[in-house]
Design an enzyme around this catalytic site. Structure first.
Site, mmCIF file in Angstrom:
data_model
loop_
_atom_site.group_PDB
_atom_site.id
_atom_site.type_symbol
_atom_site.label_atom_id
_atom_site.label_comp_id
_atom_site.label_asym_id
_atom_site.label_seq_id
_atom_site.Cartn_x
_atom_site.Cartn_y
_atom_site.Cartn_z
ATOM 1 C CG ASP A 89 -1.990 -1.050 1.161
ATOM 2 O OD1 ASP A 89 -2.055 -1.763 0.138
ATOM 3 O OD2 ASP A 89 -2.757 -1.178 2.135
ATOM 4 C CG ASP A 94 -12.697 -1.904 -0.397
ATOM 5 O OD1 ASP A 94 -12.170 -3.029 -0.485
ATOM 6 O OD2 ASP A 94 -12.363 -0.940 -1.101
#
Length: 257
Positions: free
Chosen positions: A8, A129
């Site tokens: 990330d 998500d």
């Protein structure tokens, strides 16, 4: 089961968030390419890259770092974070990205998602998500009224190559994956599902492996790898391709007389 290390990117650095909170970003490395090489050396066969800045802004921010990783490594890379236009999808595929992850646009522009799935078959993954079962968008800063299972059925009809399911409340917490949510999602669609969020131990991976016959084909691991709770090598040996259980014991003699 595919074991996929996560990288990330926030401000060009490798970080992990806690439950998607940008204010709780923990920096683990300042060299994304070096980190990618590290996972490759430990047996990674695919990488998961997320432009966290891009997820917030809707524009590519960590493009240079992602390009360097894709061009440096000879394994498939999937990329997400702020991909909200056909132009951006084309840019990433031209860069050499194997699969592009769409999230927010699956809620806001479903027709675009359907068109992209048709134009680039097998190359579009949908990131679902979820926060309390509802789909979050725009870098997890907003929560829609759409149920994760409803979106999953929609993108299956659109022709998505697969789904990456993240339980936001588990992400970065090392509290274990949401097995029940994954089980329910897998029962709703006939698509490969990649689990993400909460993995903290080999036991968690073995629990996920039980779901592999239901359609959970892979798992993305982030915090647990960076913290050292799990090594990538051990994860692959436990549930990856060529796992321990798939390798017959060397008895020192032939069992065929």
């Amino acid at each position: 089961m595919d074991i996929i290390p996560a990288i990330d990117l926030l401000g060009g650095r490798c970080v992990r968030l806690y439950q998607g909170d940008y204010n709780q970003a923990e920096v683990f490395d300042t060299d994304p390419v070096g980190m990618a090489r590290r996972w490759l050396s430990q047996g990674a066969t695919r990488l998961h890259l997320v432009d966290l800045d891009g997820a917030k802004t809707g524009e590519p921010v960590n493009q240079a770092a992602m390009a360097a990783i894709v061009q440096d490594l000879a394994i498939p890379v999937q990329v997400g974070g702020g991909v909200r236009s056909r132009q951006r999808v084309v840019e990433l595929l031209d860069l050499g990205v194997d699969r592009v992850i769409l999230g927010t646009v699956a809620i806001e522009q479903p027709q675009l998602v359907e068109a992209l799935c048709a134009e680039f078959p097998g190359r579009i993954l949908i990131g679902i998500d979820a926060r309390d079962g509802k789909v979050a968008t725009r870098g997890w800063l907003e929560t829609s009224t759409v149920q994760a299972t409803d979106l999953a059925r929609t993108v299956e009809k659109a022709g998505a190559a697969g789904i990456i399911y993240t339980d936001i409340h588990r992400d970065g917490t090392l509290q274990g994956p949401n097995l029940e949510a994954l089980r329910q999602l897998a029962s709703e669609v006939n698509l490969p599902i990649i689990a993400s969020g909460g993995v903290s131990s080999i036991a968690d991976l073995l629990n996920l492996f039980v779901l592999s016959t239901s359609g959970v084909t892979g798992v993305i691991i982030g915090k647990a790898l960076y913290s050292g709770d799990i090594t990538l090598t051990d994860a692959i040996r436990a549930v990856g391709q060529g796992r321990w259980q798939d390798v017959p014991p060397d008895l020192g003699f032939s069992t065929f007389a």
